[in-house]
Motif scaffolding. Structure first.
Motif, PDB file in Angstrom:
ATOM      1  N   ALA A   1     -45.797  38.159  32.376  1.00 17.48           N
ATOM      2  CA  ALA A   1     -44.471  38.248  31.763  1.00 17.48           C
ATOM      3  C   ALA A   1     -43.406  37.753  32.742  1.00 17.48           C
ATOM      4  N   GLU A   2     -43.547  38.133  34.018  1.00 19.54           N
ATOM      5  CA  GLU A   2     -42.580  37.680  35.026  1.00 19.54           C
ATOM      6  C   GLU A   2     -42.655  36.163  35.217  1.00 19.54           C
ATOM      7  N   LYS A   3     -43.886  35.620  35.184  1.00 16.84           N
ATOM      8  CA  LYS A   3     -44.025  34.161  35.306  1.00 16.84           C
ATOM      9  C   LYS A   3     -43.320  33.464  34.149  1.00 16.84           C
ATOM     10  N   ALA A   4     -43.534  33.997  32.934  1.00 14.55           N
ATOM     11  CA  ALA A   4     -42.896  33.391  31.759  1.00 14.55           C
ATOM     12  C   ALA A   4     -41.373  33.497  31.873  1.00 14.55           C
ATOM     13  N   HIS A   5     -40.892  34.635  32.317  1.00 13.74           N
ATOM     14  CA  HIS A   5     -39.449  34.819  32.503  1.00 13.74           C
ATOM     15  C   HIS A   5     -38.930  33.870  33.579  1.00 13.74           C
ATOM     16  N   GLY A   6     -39.723  33.728  34.676  1.00 17.32           N
ATOM     17  CA  GLY A   6     -39.335  32.810  35.754  1.00 17.32           C
ATOM     18  C   GLY A   6     -39.286  31.369  35.271  1.00 17.32           C
ATOM     19  N   ARG A   7     -40.282  30.970  34.468  1.00 17.28           N
ATOM     20  CA  ARG A   7     -40.275  29.601  33.929  1.00 17.28           C
ATOM     21  C   ARG A   7     -39.059  29.377  33.037  1.00 17.28           C
ATOM     22  N   LYS A   8     -38.749  30.380  32.225  1.00 17.72           N
ATOM     23  CA  LYS A   8     -37.595  30.262  31.343  1.00 17.72           C
ATOM     24  C   LYS A   8     -36.319  30.139  32.172  1.00 17.72           C
ATOM     25  N   LYS A   9     -36.220  30.943  33.227  1.00 21.15           N
ATOM     26  CA  LYS A   9     -35.042  30.897  34.099  1.00 21.15           C
ATOM     27  C   LYS A   9     -34.947  29.544  34.792  1.00 21.15           C
ATOM     28  N   VAL A  10     -36.116  29.011  35.242  1.00 22.54           N
ATOM     29  CA  VAL A  10     -36.129  27.695  35.893  1.00 22.54           C
ATOM     30  C   VAL A  10     -35.658  26.629  34.920  1.00 22.54           C
ATOM     31  N   GLU A  11     -36.140  26.710  33.677  1.00 23.80           N
ATOM     32  CA  GLU A  11     -35.713  25.729  32.679  1.00 23.80           C
ATOM     33  C   GLU A  11     -34.199  25.832  32.444  1.00 23.80           C
ATOM     34  N   GLU A  12     -33.686  27.068  32.374  1.00 20.91           N
ATOM     35  CA  GLU A  12     -32.248  27.240  32.196  1.00 20.91           C
ATOM     36  C   GLU A  12     -31.490  26.638  33.380  1.00 20.91           C
ATOM     37  N   LEU A  13     -31.989  26.932  34.590  1.00 25.57           N
ATOM     38  CA  LEU A  13     -31.317  26.416  35.787  1.00 25.57           C
ATOM     39  C   LEU A  13     -31.408  24.896  35.862  1.00 25.57           C
ATOM     40  N   GLU A  14     -32.563  24.346  35.456  1.00 23.10           N
ATOM     41  CA  GLU A  14     -32.683  22.879  35.445  1.00 23.10           C
ATOM     42  C   GLU A  14     -31.697  22.276  34.462  1.00 23.10           C
TER      43      GLU A  14
END
Length: 182
Positions: free
Chosen positions: A107-120
């Protein structure tokens, strides 16, 4: 003369058997009882002698020692089985904890990926804004350069205060930068 070896009874045979029968019966029962006692007594004495022998006593001690060792081994086995059950329960708990942690990590990885996509996406937006701002700065520099050239041309035509000539390009630059920040 009659032979001497033959003695005739003066009593009838039935009477003789009756009198002698009771005596004989008691005698037979007594002999049989004595025989049973002797037949049972001899093996019993033999058994008692054997049971009290050193080898038999050693055997009894060995049996008792084996029972004690068996009892101790049974206790150790029961303790080991309890330890095994406790270890199994702990392993089940650990496995459940690991599964929960793995699910949390996913779940944290998925949240991290989502955050990375937002930041990108934000970085891309900011890059576009930076490019636009750079283009605006470049445009303002050119305008400032053009204005400086005009002012220089007008200065050569009419002498004015040099501090006033520097203010319009600075003013234009500040207005351009403030527009970019909004």
């Amino acid at each position: 003369m009659a032979p001497i070896l033959y003695d005739y009874c003066k009593m009838p045979m039935d009477d003789i058997w009756k009198e002698d029968g009771d005596k004989r019966c008691k005698l037979v029962v007594g002999i049989l009882g004595l025989l049973v006692i002797v037949l049972l007594g001899v093996p019993l004495i033999f058994f008692i002698i054997k049971a009290n022998s050193e080898a038999c006593q050693d055997g009894l001690r060995a049996v008792m020692e084996c029972r004690n060792v068996t009892y101790l081994l049974q206790q150790e086995l029961a303790e080991a089985q309890r330890g095994f059950r406790d270890a199994e329960a702990q392993a089940v708990t650990c496995n459940q904890t690991v599964m929960a942690l793995m699910a949390s990590l996913d779940a944290e990885k998925a949240h991290g990926r989502k955050k990375v996509e937002e930041l990108e996406g934000e970085i891309t937006t900011l890059n576009h804004k930076l490019q636009d701002a750079s283009a605006e700065v470049e445009r303002l520099r050119r305008e400032n350069h053009v204005l400086n050239a005009r002012i220089a041309d007008t200065d050569s035509a009419s002498p004015q205060d040099s501090s006033c000539a520097a203010e319009p390009p600075l003013l234009i630059l500040l207005l351009g930068l403030s527009a970019l920040l909004l």
